[in-house]
Design a protein around this motif. Structure first.
Motif, PDB file in Angstrom:
ATOM      1  N   SER A  67     -55.029 -51.425 -41.334  1.00  0.00           N
ATOM      2  CA  SER A  67     -55.199 -50.395 -42.169  1.00  0.00           C
ATOM      3  C   SER A  67     -56.118 -49.411 -41.305  1.00  0.00           C
ATOM      4  CB  SER A  67     -54.999 -50.674 -43.602  1.00  0.00           C
ATOM      5  OG  SER A  67     -54.470 -51.325 -44.165  1.00  0.00           O
ATOM      6  N   ALA A  68     -56.542 -48.088 -41.699  1.00  0.00           N
ATOM      7  CA  ALA A  68     -57.438 -47.557 -41.210  1.00  0.00           C
ATOM      8  C   ALA A  68     -59.219 -48.201 -41.978  1.00  0.00           C
ATOM      9  CB  ALA A  68     -57.007 -46.219 -41.628  1.00  0.00           C
ATOM     10  N   GLY A  69     -60.174 -48.161 -41.199  1.00  0.00           N
ATOM     11  CA  GLY A  69     -61.586 -48.244 -41.431  1.00  0.00           C
ATOM     12  C   GLY A  69     -61.500 -49.748 -41.240  1.00  0.00           C
TER      13      GLY A  69
ATOM     14  N   HIS B  75     -50.673 -42.099 -32.283  1.00  0.00           N
ATOM     15  CA  HIS B  75     -50.315 -41.621 -33.808  1.00  0.00           C
ATOM     16  C   HIS B  75     -49.579 -43.052 -34.049  1.00  0.00           C
ATOM     17  CE1 HIS B  75     -47.705 -40.169 -37.112  1.00  0.00           C
ATOM     18  NE2 HIS B  75     -46.640 -41.131 -37.259  1.00  0.00           N
ATOM     19  N   VAL B  76     -50.416 -43.554 -35.253  1.00  0.00           N
ATOM     20  CA  VAL B  76     -49.825 -44.672 -36.003  1.00  0.00           C
ATOM     21  C   VAL B  76     -49.012 -44.807 -37.377  1.00  0.00           C
ATOM     22  CG1 VAL B  76     -50.923 -46.518 -37.452  1.00  0.00           C
ATOM     23  CG2 VAL B  76     -52.343 -45.642 -35.820  1.00  0.00           C
ATOM     24  N   ALA B  77     -47.444 -45.013 -36.828  1.00  0.00           N
ATOM     25  CA  ALA B  77     -46.970 -44.516 -37.553  1.00  0.00           C
ATOM     26  C   ALA B  77     -46.283 -46.198 -39.226  1.00  0.00           C
ATOM     27  CB  ALA B  77     -45.633 -44.789 -37.049  1.00  0.00           C
ATOM     28  N   PHE B  78     -47.472 -47.490 -38.969  1.00  0.00           N
ATOM     29  CA  PHE B  78     -47.582 -48.120 -39.123  1.00  0.00           C
ATOM     30  C   PHE B  78     -48.378 -48.821 -39.556  1.00  0.00           C
ATOM     31  CE2 PHE B  78     -42.663 -47.486 -37.400  1.00  0.00           C
ATOM     32  CZ  PHE B  78     -41.891 -47.639 -38.331  1.00  0.00           C
ATOM     33  N   GLU B  79     -48.891 -48.635 -40.656  1.00  0.00           N
ATOM     34  CA  GLU B  79     -50.371 -49.910 -41.149  1.00  0.00           C
ATOM     35  C   GLU B  79     -49.843 -51.404 -41.580  1.00  0.00           C
ATOM     36  OE1 GLU B  79     -52.707 -47.730 -42.816  1.00  0.00           O
ATOM     37  OE2 GLU B  79     -53.356 -46.458 -41.809  1.00  0.00           O
ATOM     38  N   VAL B  80     -50.718 -52.165 -41.087  1.00  0.00           N
ATOM     39  CA  VAL B  80     -50.438 -53.329 -41.635  1.00  0.00           C
ATOM     40  C   VAL B  80     -51.134 -54.155 -41.668  1.00  0.00           C
ATOM     41  CG1 VAL B  80     -47.664 -53.684 -39.975  1.00  0.00           C
ATOM     42  CG2 VAL B  80     -49.990 -54.599 -38.529  1.00  0.00           C
TER      43      VAL B  80
END
Length: 196
Positions: free
Chosen positions: A97-99, A118-123
């Motif tokens: 996740s961002a941050g 490009h971040v297509a999926f955050e886990v």
């Protein structure tokens, strides 16, 4: 965590203190540091971007590790000996996740290389990142030792790879006797703060 052999340390601790029950948890580095500060857990192993130190806890840096690219077996770069961020940037990414510290280490590396991705999926876990990668949904960065345990993926060293500093952290106050004994298993001499 590659700077410390956690299972071996737990085994040594258990051999020396068989009557102490151990509860192991996983989580993000910030979350674990917050739990130590709240006295919810005693000790944590953290992975943070360079120049970011654990907040609200006492800690000792154990080492620095480079991350590797984790790819699906049929990914166009899965069989190369080495790659770089510019070559990987053309592909979608699976990232934390961002941050979060897990994400920041990759963001810092791409910014330093002058490359966007490009971040297509955050886990929230490396395991989930590996599962998405194995389905061909993107590329991830994970520690090499951890990535080697994931089924259905390949790893490739990256010349300008993200790096992370690995820490062991404990309470800023006097560690519990169990925490102090565990830290001793890591061959760390932990100075005690003055008593109350």
């Amino acid at each position: 965590m590659t700077a410390a052999d956690i299972p071996a340390a737990v085994r040594r601790f258990r051999d020396a203190h068989p009557r102490v029950d151990v509860s192991l948890r996983t989580g993000g580095s910030e979350e674990l540091a917050t739990q130590i500060a709240a006295a919810a857990i005693d000790v944590a192993f953290l992975g943070l971007p360079p120049a970011v130190e654990p907040a609200g806890v006492r800690s000792r840096r154990l080492g620095r590790g480079e991350l590797v690219a984790v790819l699906a077996p049929d990914h166009p770069l899965a069989d190369v000996d080495r790659t770089d961020l510019a070559a990987l940037a053309d592909h979608p990414f699976v990232d934390f996740s961002a941050g979060t510290p897990g994400r920041l280490q990759s963001d810092v590396a791409f910014a330093a290389a002058g490359v966007t991705r490009h971040v297509a999926f955050e886990v929230t876990t490396g395991d989930l990142a590996g599962r998405l990668v194995s389905e061909g949904l993107g590329v991830a960065f994970l520690p090499a030792a951890y990535a080697a345990t994931l089924p259905g993926v390949r790893t490739v060293p990256v010349d300008d790879a993200p790096v992370r500093d690995e820490y062991v952290a404990w309470s800023r106050h006097r560690p519990t006797p169990a925490a102090a004994a565990f830290l001793t298993q890591l061959d760390l001499e932990i100075p005690q703060p003055p008593g109350p």
